[in-house]
Design a protein around this motif. Structure first.
Motif, PDB file in Angstrom:
ATOM      1  N   VAL A  57       0.834  -1.205   0.000  1.00 37.16           N
ATOM      2  CA  VAL A  57       0.000   0.000   0.000  1.00 37.16           C
ATOM      3  C   VAL A  57       0.866   1.250   0.000  1.00 37.16           C
ATOM      4  CG1 VAL A  57      -1.706   1.302   1.324  1.00 37.16           C
ATOM      5  CG2 VAL A  57      -1.937  -1.178   1.094  1.00 37.16           C
ATOM      6  N   GLU A  58       1.989   1.187   0.692  1.00 34.89           N
ATOM      7  CA  GLU A  58       2.904   2.332   0.684  1.00 34.89           C
ATOM      8  C   GLU A  58       3.472   2.549  -0.713  1.00 34.89           C
ATOM      9  OE1 GLU A  58       7.018   3.835   2.871  1.00 34.89           O
ATOM     10  OE2 GLU A  58       5.869   2.173   3.723  1.00 34.89           O
ATOM     11  N   ALA A  59       3.772   1.457  -1.410  1.00 34.37           N
ATOM     12  CA  ALA A  59       4.319   1.553  -2.762  1.00 34.37           C
ATOM     13  C   ALA A  59       3.240   1.923  -3.775  1.00 34.37           C
ATOM     14  CB  ALA A  59       4.969   0.236  -3.161  1.00 34.37           C
ATOM     15  N   VAL A  60       2.052   1.324  -3.608  1.00 39.35           N
ATOM     16  CA  VAL A  60       0.927   1.542  -4.524  1.00 39.35           C
ATOM     17  C   VAL A  60      -0.302   1.826  -3.661  1.00 39.35           C
ATOM     18  CG1 VAL A  60      -0.420   0.589  -6.429  1.00 39.35           C
ATOM     19  CG2 VAL A  60       1.964  -0.105  -6.129  1.00 39.35           C
ATOM     20  N   PRO A  61      -0.569   3.095  -3.351  1.00 36.89           N
ATOM     21  CA  PRO A  61      -1.666   3.425  -2.428  1.00 36.89           C
ATOM     22  C   PRO A  61      -3.032   2.903  -2.865  1.00 36.89           C
ATOM     23  CG  PRO A  61      -0.212   5.308  -2.721  1.00 36.89           C
ATOM     24  CD  PRO A  61       0.225   4.282  -3.720  1.00 36.89           C
ATOM     25  N   ASP A  62      -3.193   2.644  -4.165  1.00 36.75           N
ATOM     26  CA  ASP A  62      -4.483   2.161  -4.651  1.00 36.75           C
ATOM     27  C   ASP A  62      -4.676   0.658  -4.444  1.00 36.75           C
ATOM     28  OD1 ASP A  62      -5.263   4.664  -5.544  1.00 36.75           O
ATOM     29  OD2 ASP A  62      -4.430   4.373  -7.553  1.00 36.75           O
ATOM     30  N   ALA A  63      -3.748  -0.024  -3.793  1.00 37.03           N
ATOM     31  CA  ALA A  63      -3.826  -1.485  -3.695  1.00 37.03           C
ATOM     32  C   ALA A  63      -5.164  -1.977  -3.128  1.00 37.03           C
ATOM     33  CB  ALA A  63      -2.659  -2.027  -2.875  1.00 37.03           C
ATOM     34  N   PRO A  64      -5.678  -1.423  -2.028  1.00 30.05           N
ATOM     35  CA  PRO A  64      -6.993  -1.888  -1.549  1.00 30.05           C
ATOM     36  C   PRO A  64      -8.105  -1.635  -2.561  1.00 30.05           C
ATOM     37  CG  PRO A  64      -5.819  -0.726   0.194  1.00 30.05           C
ATOM     38  CD  PRO A  64      -5.053  -0.479  -1.074  1.00 30.05           C
ATOM     39  N   LEU A  65      -8.062  -0.469  -3.230  1.00 32.17           N
ATOM     40  CA  LEU A  65      -9.051  -0.165  -4.269  1.00 32.17           C
ATOM     41  C   LEU A  65      -8.983  -1.203  -5.383  1.00 32.17           C
ATOM     42  CD1 LEU A  65     -11.038   1.673  -5.853  1.00 32.17           C
ATOM     43  CD2 LEU A  65      -9.029   2.905  -6.705  1.00 32.17           C
ATOM     44  N   MET A  66      -7.770  -1.598  -5.740  1.00 36.10           N
ATOM     45  CA  MET A  66      -7.582  -2.590  -6.788  1.00 36.10           C
ATOM     46  C   MET A  66      -8.261  -3.902  -6.418  1.00 36.10           C
ATOM     47  SD  MET A  66      -3.594  -1.552  -7.257  1.00 36.10           S
ATOM     48  CE  MET A  66      -3.063  -3.183  -7.749  1.00 36.10           C
ATOM     49  N   ALA A  67      -8.038  -4.353  -5.187  1.00 37.03           N
ATOM     50  CA  ALA A  67      -8.632  -5.613  -4.735  1.00 37.03           C
ATOM     51  C   ALA A  67     -10.158  -5.514  -4.700  1.00 37.03           C
ATOM     52  CB  ALA A  67      -8.091  -5.983  -3.360  1.00 37.03           C
ATOM     53  N   GLN A  68     -10.670  -4.397  -4.213  1.00 39.06           N
ATOM     54  CA  GLN A  68     -12.119  -4.225  -4.124  1.00 39.06           C
ATOM     55  C   GLN A  68     -12.765  -4.159  -5.508  1.00 39.06           C
ATOM     56  OE1 GLN A  68     -12.219  -0.699  -1.706  1.00 39.06           O
ATOM     57  NE2 GLN A  68     -11.209  -1.747   0.003  1.00 39.06           N
ATOM     58  N   ALA A  69     -12.107  -3.465  -6.443  1.00 44.10           N
ATOM     59  CA  ALA A  69     -12.639  -3.369  -7.805  1.00 44.10           C
ATOM     60  C   ALA A  69     -12.651  -4.731  -8.475  1.00 44.10           C
ATOM     61  CB  ALA A  69     -11.813  -2.374  -8.619  1.00 44.10           C
ATOM     62  N   ASN A  70     -11.611  -5.514  -8.213  1.00 43.37           N
ATOM     63  CA  ASN A  70     -11.543  -6.843  -8.810  1.00 43.37           C
ATOM     64  C   ASN A  70     -12.617  -7.756  -8.236  1.00 43.37           C
ATOM     65  OD1 ASN A  70      -9.773  -8.606 -10.597  1.00 43.37           O
ATOM     66  ND2 ASN A  70      -9.894  -9.814  -8.733  1.00 43.37           N
ATOM     67  N   ARG A  71     -12.851  -7.665  -6.927  1.00 47.41           N
ATOM     68  CA  ARG A  71     -13.895  -8.479  -6.305  1.00 47.41           C
ATOM     69  C   ARG A  71     -15.275  -8.082  -6.833  1.00 47.41           C
ATOM     70  NH1 ARG A  71     -14.286 -13.275  -3.412  1.00 47.41           N
ATOM     71  NH2 ARG A  71     -12.034 -12.892  -3.240  1.00 47.41           N
ATOM     72  N   ALA A  72     -15.495  -6.782  -7.046  1.00 49.22           N
ATOM     73  CA  ALA A  72     -16.768  -6.328  -7.604  1.00 49.22           C
ATOM     74  C   ALA A  72     -16.942  -6.830  -9.034  1.00 49.22           C
ATOM     75  CB  ALA A  72     -16.836  -4.798  -7.561  1.00 49.22           C
ATOM     76  N   PHE A  73     -15.864  -6.863  -9.789  1.00 55.63           N
ATOM     77  CA  PHE A  73     -15.887  -7.430 -11.145  1.00 55.63           C
ATOM     78  C   PHE A  73     -16.332  -8.888 -11.090  1.00 55.63           C
ATOM     79  CE2 PHE A  73     -13.153 -10.093 -13.954  1.00 55.63           C
ATOM     80  CZ  PHE A  73     -13.702  -9.776 -15.193  1.00 55.63           C
ATOM     81  N   LEU A  74     -15.765  -9.659 -10.183  1.00 58.20           N
ATOM     82  CA  LEU A  74     -16.137 -11.063 -10.047  1.00 58.20           C
ATOM     83  C   LEU A  74     -17.631 -11.196  -9.792  1.00 58.20           C
ATOM     84  CD1 LEU A  74     -14.337 -13.895  -8.179  1.00 58.20           C
ATOM     85  CD2 LEU A  74     -16.654 -13.305  -7.493  1.00 58.20           C
ATOM     86  N   ARG A  75     -18.172 -10.382  -8.905  1.00 53.30           N
ATOM     87  CA  ARG A  75     -19.589 -10.501  -8.575  1.00 53.30           C
ATOM     88  C   ARG A  75     -20.465 -10.164  -9.788  1.00 53.30           C
ATOM     89  NH1 ARG A  75     -17.841  -8.527  -3.244  1.00 53.30           N
ATOM     90  NH2 ARG A  75     -18.177  -6.361  -3.856  1.00 53.30           N
ATOM     91  N   ILE A 127      -9.301 -16.541  -0.041  1.00 50.27           N
ATOM     92  CA  ILE A 127     -10.047 -16.646   1.215  1.00 50.27           C
ATOM     93  C   ILE A 127     -11.436 -16.048   0.998  1.00 50.27           C
ATOM     94  CG2 ILE A 127     -10.133 -15.862   3.618  1.00 50.27           C
ATOM     95  CD1 ILE A 127      -7.043 -15.943   3.553  1.00 50.27           C
ATOM     96  N   PRO A 128     -12.495 -16.782   1.315  1.00 53.88           N
ATOM     97  CA  PRO A 128     -13.847 -16.319   1.000  1.00 53.88           C
ATOM     98  C   PRO A 128     -14.204 -15.004   1.691  1.00 53.88           C
ATOM     99  CG  PRO A 128     -13.842 -18.644   1.566  1.00 53.88           C
ATOM    100  CD  PRO A 128     -12.486 -18.115   1.916  1.00 53.88           C
ATOM    101  N   THR A 129     -14.909 -14.174   0.951  1.00 54.44           N
ATOM    102  CA  THR A 129     -15.455 -12.939   1.500  1.00 54.44           C
ATOM    103  C   THR A 129     -16.929 -12.877   1.128  1.00 54.44           C
ATOM    104  OG1 THR A 129     -14.901 -11.691  -0.497  1.00 54.44           O
ATOM    105  CG2 THR A 129     -13.260 -11.722   1.253  1.00 54.44           C
ATOM    106  N   VAL A 130     -17.608 -11.852   1.615  1.00 54.40           N
ATOM    107  CA  VAL A 130     -19.021 -11.680   1.277  1.00 54.40           C
ATOM    108  C   VAL A 130     -19.158 -11.548  -0.239  1.00 54.40           C
ATOM    109  CG1 VAL A 130     -21.009 -10.161   1.507  1.00 54.40           C
ATOM    110  CG2 VAL A 130     -19.551 -10.619   3.486  1.00 54.40           C
ATOM    111  N   GLY A 131     -20.187 -12.207  -0.794  1.00 57.43           N
ATOM    112  CA  GLY A 131     -20.380 -12.167  -2.237  1.00 57.43           C
ATOM    113  C   GLY A 131     -19.572 -13.210  -2.959  1.00 57.43           C
ATOM    114  N   ASN A 132     -19.400 -14.379  -2.326  1.00 57.11           N
ATOM    115  CA  ASN A 132     -18.704 -15.479  -2.980  1.00 57.11           C
ATOM    116  C   ASN A 132     -19.489 -15.964  -4.189  1.00 57.11           C
ATOM    117  OD1 ASN A 132     -16.577 -15.767  -1.004  1.00 57.11           O
ATOM    118  ND2 ASN A 132     -18.148 -16.562   0.363  1.00 57.11           N
ATOM    119  N   VAL A 133     -18.795 -16.706  -5.056  1.00 59.76           N
ATOM    120  CA  VAL A 133     -19.428 -17.219  -6.267  1.00 59.76           C
ATOM    121  C   VAL A 133     -20.658 -18.047  -5.927  1.00 59.76           C
ATOM    122  CG1 VAL A 133     -19.118 -18.733  -8.269  1.00 59.76           C
ATOM    123  CG2 VAL A 133     -17.269 -17.177  -7.577  1.00 59.76           C
ATOM    124  N   HIS A 134     -20.552 -18.941  -4.947  1.00 57.00           N
ATOM    125  CA  HIS A 134     -21.693 -19.818  -4.653  1.00 57.00           C
ATOM    126  C   HIS A 134     -22.884 -19.034  -4.102  1.00 57.00           C
ATOM    127  CE1 HIS A 134     -20.041 -19.683  -0.533  1.00 57.00           C
ATOM    128  NE2 HIS A 134     -21.231 -20.071  -0.122  1.00 57.00           N
TER     129      HIS A 134
END
Length: 269
Positions: free
Chosen positions: A43-61, A82-89
Motif C-alpha cells: 500500500v505504501e508503494a501503490v496506495p491504490d492497492a486496496p481499491l484494486m482488490a475491491q474493484a476486482n472483487r466487484a468485477f467477479l460478482r 479466502i472467501p469474503t461476502v459475495g462469494n461465487v456460490h
C-alpha cells in the motif's frame, strides 16, 4: 507469533501469502502479522492497492451474475482465495440453489476457511490444488463429483495470472482447461497490468511480492487478450475491471486506477 485456532499447523505463518494479503486488502481477518506487514508495504508503494482488490472483487460478482443470467449453473473458481461476502456460490445459488461451485486454491488457509463456510452445502466444495496443475484439477474427485464437463461450465481465474510467470507457460494451462470444456462454457480472467503505472511503482510492487512464494508477473492488455485464444470475447472486451458492465456510469470513472484488466470469453460450438 501466536497461531490462531483456524490456521492449519503445517503452514508457515512467518512468510507472507498472496491469498492472505488479498484478504487484508479486502478488510478480512484471516491474515497474519507477516501478511499485514507485506500488504502495508504494498500500500505504501501503490496506495491504490486496496481499491484494486475491491474493484476486482466487484468485477467477479458482476461477472457471476451475468453468467447466471446467461444460464450457466456450473462454476470452477481456480485461485479463489479466502472467501469474503459475495462469494461465487452465494450469487449463483441465490438464482438457483442447485447451481454447482467448486473452489480451488493452493493456500491451506483459504481451503480450510472455505471448508468451514461450505459445510452442509451439497452443491459447493473446495479442493487444494495449483492452477499450474490443470490436469490434476480436472481429474480431482471433488471436481468430477460436482462438475459435468459435458455441459457448459464457467472457469474463473480472477486475480491469479499475475502470480504465474511466463516460465510456467500459462497459455498451456489455459489450453488444457479449454480442451475439457463443452460449447457454451465461459472463461473469466483478470490480472494486474502496468499499462498506466510508472516503472517505479511496478518495481516496488515486484519487490514486495518477492517476499512471498508468488512473485508478480505483470502483463499488458494484449498479453491478457491473447490468453482468450479459442474463445469469443464478450462485450465490452478486455477492459479495466470497473468498465466491465458497470452498475452505474459513475462506478467506471477513473477505471484505470483499479490496475486490473478483465474479460470474459465464450466457447462457441
Amino acid at each position: 507469533m501466536q497461531r490462531p485456532n483456524w490456521a492449519p499447523d503445517d503452514i508457515d505463518i512467518e512468510r507472507p501469502s498472496v491469498a492472505r494479503m488479498y484478504d487484508y486488502y479486502l478488510g478480512g481477518s484471516h491474515n497474519f502479522a507477516a501478511d499485514r506487514v507485506a500488504a502495508r508495504a504494498m500500500v505504501e508503494a501503490v496506495p491504490d492497492a486496496p481499491l484494486m482488490a475491491q474493484a476486482n472483487r466487484a468485477f467477479l460478482r458482476r461477472v457471476v451474475q451475468h453468467l447466471v443470467d446467461s444460464g450457466i449453473r456450473q462454476f470452477l473458481d481456480i485461485g479463489s482465495g479466502i472467501p469474503t461476502v459475495g462469494n461465487v456460490h452465494e450469487i449463483a445459488q441465490r438464482a438457483d440453489p442447485r447451481a454447482r461451485v467448486v473452489y480451488v486454491d493452493v493456500d491451506p488457509v483459504a481451503v480450510a476457511h472455505s471448508q468451514e463456510i461450505l459445510a452442509g452445502n451439497p452443491h459447493a466444495t473446495v479442493v487444494q490444488e495449483d492452477l499450474r496443475r490443470p490436469a490434476a484439477i480436472l481429474a480431482h474427485p471433488e471436481v468430477t463429483r460436482l462438475i459435468d464437463f459435458s455441459q457448459p461450465v464457467a472457469v474463473m481465474i480472477v486475480a491469479v495470472l499475475h502470480f504465474i510467470p511466463h516460465s510456467d507457460h500459462p497459455e498451456d494451462t489455459l489450453r488444457t482447461l479449454r480442451a475439457a470444456l463443452a460449447p457454451g462454457s465461459h472463461l473469466v480472467l483478470s490480472q494486474a497490468s502496468d499499462d498506466t503505472r510508472s516503472g517505479a511503482e511496478r518495481a516496488e510492487a515486484e519487490r514486495v511480492y518477492r517476499r512471498t512464494d508468488n512473485p508478480l508477473c505483470i502483463r499488458s492488455r494484449a498479453e491478457l487478450t491473447a490468453f482468450f485464444d479459442g474463445f469469443t470475447i464478450v462485450d465490452p472486451g478486455v477492459v479495466w475491471v470497473p468498465q466491465w458492465r458497470p452498475e452505474t456510469p459513475e462506478s467506471a470513472e477513473n477505471a484505470e486506477q483499479a490496475v486490473f484488466l478483465g474479460g470474459v470469453g465464450r466457447l462457441d460450438g
